[in-house]
Design a protein around this motif. Structure first.
Motif, PDB file in Angstrom:
ATOM      1  N   ASN A   1     -91.165  28.368  -2.290  1.00  0.00           N
ATOM      2  CA  ASN A   1     -90.913  26.916  -2.239  1.00  0.00           C
ATOM      3  C   ASN A   1     -91.583  26.153  -3.382  1.00  0.00           C
ATOM      4  OD1 ASN A   1     -89.448  27.137   0.122  1.00  0.00           O
ATOM      5  ND2 ASN A   1     -91.292  26.978   1.380  1.00  0.00           N
ATOM      6  N   PRO A   2     -91.313  26.493  -4.642  1.00  0.00           N
ATOM      7  CA  PRO A   2     -91.996  25.794  -5.732  1.00  0.00           C
ATOM      8  C   PRO A   2     -91.593  24.322  -5.786  1.00  0.00           C
ATOM      9  CG  PRO A   2     -90.691  27.660  -6.549  1.00  0.00           C
ATOM     10  CD  PRO A   2     -90.310  27.441  -5.129  1.00  0.00           C
ATOM     11  N   GLU A   3     -92.486  23.514  -6.318  1.00  0.00           N
ATOM     12  CA  GLU A   3     -92.156  22.087  -6.457  1.00  0.00           C
ATOM     13  C   GLU A   3     -91.308  21.835  -7.693  1.00  0.00           C
ATOM     14  OE1 GLU A   3     -94.829  19.083  -5.482  1.00  0.00           O
ATOM     15  OE2 GLU A   3     -96.283  20.477  -4.653  1.00  0.00           O
ATOM     16  N   VAL A   4     -91.494  22.712  -8.690  1.00  0.00           N
ATOM     17  CA  VAL A   4     -90.673  22.624  -9.900  1.00  0.00           C
ATOM     18  C   VAL A   4     -90.089  24.010 -10.175  1.00  0.00           C
ATOM     19  CG1 VAL A   4     -90.632  22.158 -12.375  1.00  0.00           C
ATOM     20  CG2 VAL A   4     -92.157  20.827 -10.892  1.00  0.00           C
ATOM     21  N   ILE A   5     -88.784  24.046 -10.390  1.00  0.00           N
ATOM     22  CA  ILE A   5     -88.110  25.318 -10.658  1.00  0.00           C
ATOM     23  C   ILE A   5     -87.388  25.219 -11.996  1.00  0.00           C
ATOM     24  CG2 ILE A   5     -86.148  26.752  -9.960  1.00  0.00           C
ATOM     25  CD1 ILE A   5     -86.857  26.359  -7.130  1.00  0.00           C
ATOM     26  N   ILE A   6     -87.613  26.201 -12.855  1.00  0.00           N
ATOM     27  CA  ILE A   6     -86.886  26.233 -14.116  1.00  0.00           C
ATOM     28  C   ILE A   6     -85.923  27.416 -14.078  1.00  0.00           C
ATOM     29  CG2 ILE A   6     -87.057  26.260 -16.631  1.00  0.00           C
ATOM     30  CD1 ILE A   6     -90.015  25.513 -16.335  1.00  0.00           C
ATOM     31  N   LEU A   7     -84.647  27.130 -14.252  1.00  0.00           N
ATOM     32  CA  LEU A   7     -83.621  28.170 -14.210  1.00  0.00           C
ATOM     33  C   LEU A   7     -83.108  28.387 -15.626  1.00  0.00           C
ATOM     34  CD1 LEU A   7     -81.693  26.868 -11.056  1.00  0.00           C
ATOM     35  CD2 LEU A   7     -83.479  28.623 -11.140  1.00  0.00           C
ATOM     36  N   ASP A   8     -83.420  29.554 -16.186  1.00  0.00           N
ATOM     37  CA  ASP A   8     -83.052  29.826 -17.579  1.00  0.00           C
ATOM     38  C   ASP A   8     -81.703  30.535 -17.628  1.00  0.00           C
ATOM     39  OD1 ASP A   8     -83.066  30.083 -20.295  1.00  0.00           O
ATOM     40  OD2 ASP A   8     -84.923  31.242 -20.423  1.00  0.00           O
ATOM     41  N   GLU A   9     -80.658  29.765 -17.891  1.00  0.00           N
ATOM     42  CA  GLU A   9     -79.286  30.275 -17.997  1.00  0.00           C
ATOM     43  C   GLU A   9     -78.852  31.081 -16.765  1.00  0.00           C
ATOM     44  OE1 GLU A   9     -77.683  30.837 -21.573  1.00  0.00           O
ATOM     45  OE2 GLU A   9     -79.282  29.863 -22.709  1.00  0.00           O
TER      46      GLU A   9
ATOM     47  N   SER B   1     -84.126  19.924  -0.811  1.00  0.00           N
ATOM     48  CA  SER B   1     -85.357  20.182  -0.059  1.00  0.00           C
ATOM     49  C   SER B   1     -86.583  19.586  -0.752  1.00  0.00           C
ATOM     50  CB  SER B   1     -85.547  21.684   0.161  1.00  0.00           C
ATOM     51  OG  SER B   1     -86.027  22.275  -1.017  1.00  0.00           O
ATOM     52  N   GLY B   2     -86.363  18.955  -1.917  1.00  0.00           N
ATOM     53  CA  GLY B   2     -87.450  18.202  -2.536  1.00  0.00           C
ATOM     54  C   GLY B   2     -88.015  18.790  -3.813  1.00  0.00           C
ATOM     55  N   SER B   3     -87.456  19.925  -4.284  1.00  0.00           N
ATOM     56  CA  SER B   3     -87.955  20.513  -5.529  1.00  0.00           C
ATOM     57  C   SER B   3     -87.269  19.866  -6.730  1.00  0.00           C
ATOM     58  CB  SER B   3     -87.675  22.016  -5.576  1.00  0.00           C
ATOM     59  OG  SER B   3     -88.278  22.666  -4.502  1.00  0.00           O
ATOM     60  N   ALA B   4     -88.044  19.699  -7.787  1.00  0.00           N
ATOM     61  CA  ALA B   4     -87.456  19.291  -9.062  1.00  0.00           C
ATOM     62  C   ALA B   4     -86.914  20.539  -9.748  1.00  0.00           C
ATOM     63  CB  ALA B   4     -88.502  18.632  -9.942  1.00  0.00           C
ATOM     64  N   ILE B   5     -85.802  20.376 -10.474  1.00  0.00           N
ATOM     65  CA  ILE B   5     -85.192  21.527 -11.135  1.00  0.00           C
ATOM     66  C   ILE B   5     -84.943  21.210 -12.600  1.00  0.00           C
ATOM     67  CG2 ILE B   5     -83.133  23.004 -11.245  1.00  0.00           C
ATOM     68  CD1 ILE B   5     -82.849  22.633  -8.246  1.00  0.00           C
ATOM     69  N   ILE B   6     -85.301  22.159 -13.454  1.00  0.00           N
ATOM     70  CA  ILE B   6     -84.880  22.092 -14.853  1.00  0.00           C
ATOM     71  C   ILE B   6     -83.852  23.198 -15.033  1.00  0.00           C
ATOM     72  CG2 ILE B   6     -85.575  22.313 -17.266  1.00  0.00           C
ATOM     73  CD1 ILE B   6     -88.393  21.399 -16.467  1.00  0.00           C
ATOM     74  N   LEU B   7     -82.637  22.803 -15.358  1.00  0.00           N
ATOM     75  CA  LEU B   7     -81.537  23.759 -15.471  1.00  0.00           C
ATOM     76  C   LEU B   7     -81.155  23.934 -16.937  1.00  0.00           C
ATOM     77  CD1 LEU B   7     -79.139  25.428 -14.329  1.00  0.00           C
ATOM     78  CD2 LEU B   7     -77.900  23.255 -14.064  1.00  0.00           C
ATOM     79  N   ILE B   8     -81.353  25.147 -17.441  1.00  0.00           N
ATOM     80  CA  ILE B   8     -80.953  25.465 -18.811  1.00  0.00           C
ATOM     81  C   ILE B   8     -79.595  26.134 -18.752  1.00  0.00           C
ATOM     82  CG2 ILE B   8     -81.495  26.815 -20.872  1.00  0.00           C
ATOM     83  CD1 ILE B   8     -84.458  26.747 -19.991  1.00  0.00           C
ATOM     84  N   SER B   9     -78.625  25.566 -19.451  1.00  0.00           N
ATOM     85  CA  SER B   9     -77.303  26.179 -19.442  1.00  0.00           C
ATOM     86  C   SER B   9     -76.498  25.704 -20.639  1.00  0.00           C
ATOM     87  CB  SER B   9     -76.567  25.822 -18.147  1.00  0.00           C
ATOM     88  OG  SER B   9     -75.289  26.398 -18.142  1.00  0.00           O
ATOM     89  N   HIS B  10     -75.597  26.596 -21.097  1.00  0.00           N
ATOM     90  CA  HIS B  10     -74.639  26.187 -22.127  1.00  0.00           C
ATOM     91  C   HIS B  10     -73.338  25.716 -21.490  1.00  0.00           C
ATOM     92  CE1 HIS B  10     -76.769  27.333 -25.715  1.00  0.00           C
ATOM     93  NE2 HIS B  10     -77.067  28.509 -25.211  1.00  0.00           N
ATOM     94  N   GLN B  11     -73.237  25.871 -20.169  1.00  0.00           N
ATOM     95  CA  GLN B  11     -71.983  25.509 -19.504  1.00  0.00           C
ATOM     96  C   GLN B  11     -72.013  24.030 -19.164  1.00  0.00           C
ATOM     97  OE1 GLN B  11     -70.941  28.223 -16.442  1.00  0.00           O
ATOM     98  NE2 GLN B  11     -70.967  29.926 -17.881  1.00  0.00           N
ATOM     99  N   MET B  12     -71.353  23.274 -20.026  1.00  0.00           N
ATOM    100  CA  MET B  12     -71.437  21.814 -19.904  1.00  0.00           C
ATOM    101  C   MET B  12     -70.864  21.304 -18.590  1.00  0.00           C
ATOM    102  SD  MET B  12     -73.201  20.673 -22.171  1.00  0.00           S
ATOM    103  CE  MET B  12     -74.124  22.041 -22.723  1.00  0.00           C
TER     104      MET B  12
END
Ligand SMILES: Nc1ncnc2c1ncn2[C@@H]1O[C@H](COP(=O)(O)OP(=O)(O)O)[C@@H](O)[C@H]1O
Ligand SMILES: [Mg+2]
Length: 244
Positions: free
Chosen positions: A156-164, A187-198
């Motif tokens: 249950n991280p508060e910040v999640i970074i998804l790399d592609e 559920s309340g987590s912040a997300i950083i989403l890395i993607s080339h799929q616009m």
């Protein structure tokens, strides 16, 4: 409320200046897209944020904890988790064991039975419960990506970074990843989403960061960023195939 404060991060690899005074803040459960051409520094930024590498200068605070000099397991304890562009599951463990590991390794308060129940719930959500006793190495590339996402859910991280997360993933599994992103965000987590799929970026994110060879050239609502001449010139002008 979650607060990630990134201030003037610099990272150099020898003569290559990969992050140049990168600063931004995330407050609350934002869903932020991080885009930019290949080699822009997106994965390097992820590596700095999760403690895999240390910056040459600059600071990162997560909920008032300074995390830029921490090791990844310490950063995970404070509440930041990430997935890898190239997946890293424990190949010789079963799917279920892969889910037990993060919860056990980080000293959770959950009992063994609770960890098991939670693992099963995560697998059901990912539609992978039938694979629970398979070795991770027997999974398809897309399933390994899902497993990595599942391991994050255990903490249950508060910040999640998804790399592609969508790269090389079958459309059927993509749908599950979409639902996953919506679920963890709700559920309340912040997300950083890395993607080339616009398409994914514009349908999921309410804010975009654009990294261009180490410079953060834009930070704002998707519609503004889409029409920003600097961004079009640096990135959005090229077609998606080129970007992949
Ligand atoms: N460990 C490293 N040593 C040397 N150069 C690196 C290392 N990691 C990344 N780089 C370089 O840093 C730049 C940014 O890479 P990366 O962060 O992977 O970009 P992105 O994820 O945006 O495609 C690239 O030029 C890459 O070759
Ligand atoms: Mg990358």
């Amino acid at each position: 409320m979650t607060e990630l404060i990134v201030k003037k991060l610099n990272k150099r690899f020898g003569g290559l200046h990969v992050l140049k005074d990168v600063s931004f803040e995330i407050k609350g459960a934002e869903l932020v897209g991080l885009i930019g051409p290949n080699g822009a520094g997106k994965t390097t930024l992820t590596n700095v944020l999760d403690g895999a590498i240390q910056p040459n200068s600059g600071t990162v605070y997560l909920n008032h904890h300074r995390i830029d000099q921490m090791q990844p397991f310490e950063v995970a304890k404070v509440g930041l988790g990430r997935t890898f562009q190239v997946t890293r599951s424990f190949r010789r463990m079963t799917v279920l064991e892969n889910l037990y590991v993060p919860a056990q390794a980080l000293g959770t308060k959950l009992s063994k039975a609770e960890i098991h129940d939670k693992s099963m719930e995560v697998l059901e959500f990912l539609t992978m419960d039938h694979l629970r006793n398979e070795y991770a190495q027997a999974l398809s590339g897309g399933q390994q990506k899902l497993l990595e996402l599942g391991r994050l859910l255990m903490l249950n991280p508060e910040v999640i970074i998804l790399d592609e997360p969508f790269a090389g993933v079958h459309p059927k599994l993509m749908k599950i990843i979409y639902k996953y992103i919506e679920r963890v965000n709700q559920s309340g987590s912040a997300i950083i989403l890395i993607s080339h799929q616009m398409d994914s970026i514009f349908s999921l994110c309410n804010r975009l960061l654009v990294l261009n060879y180490g410079d953060l050239i834009a930070d704002g609502p998707p519609d503004d960023v889409k029409n920003d001449p600097h961004v079009i010139e640096a990135y959005l002008g090229i077609d998606e195939e080129e970007a992949e």
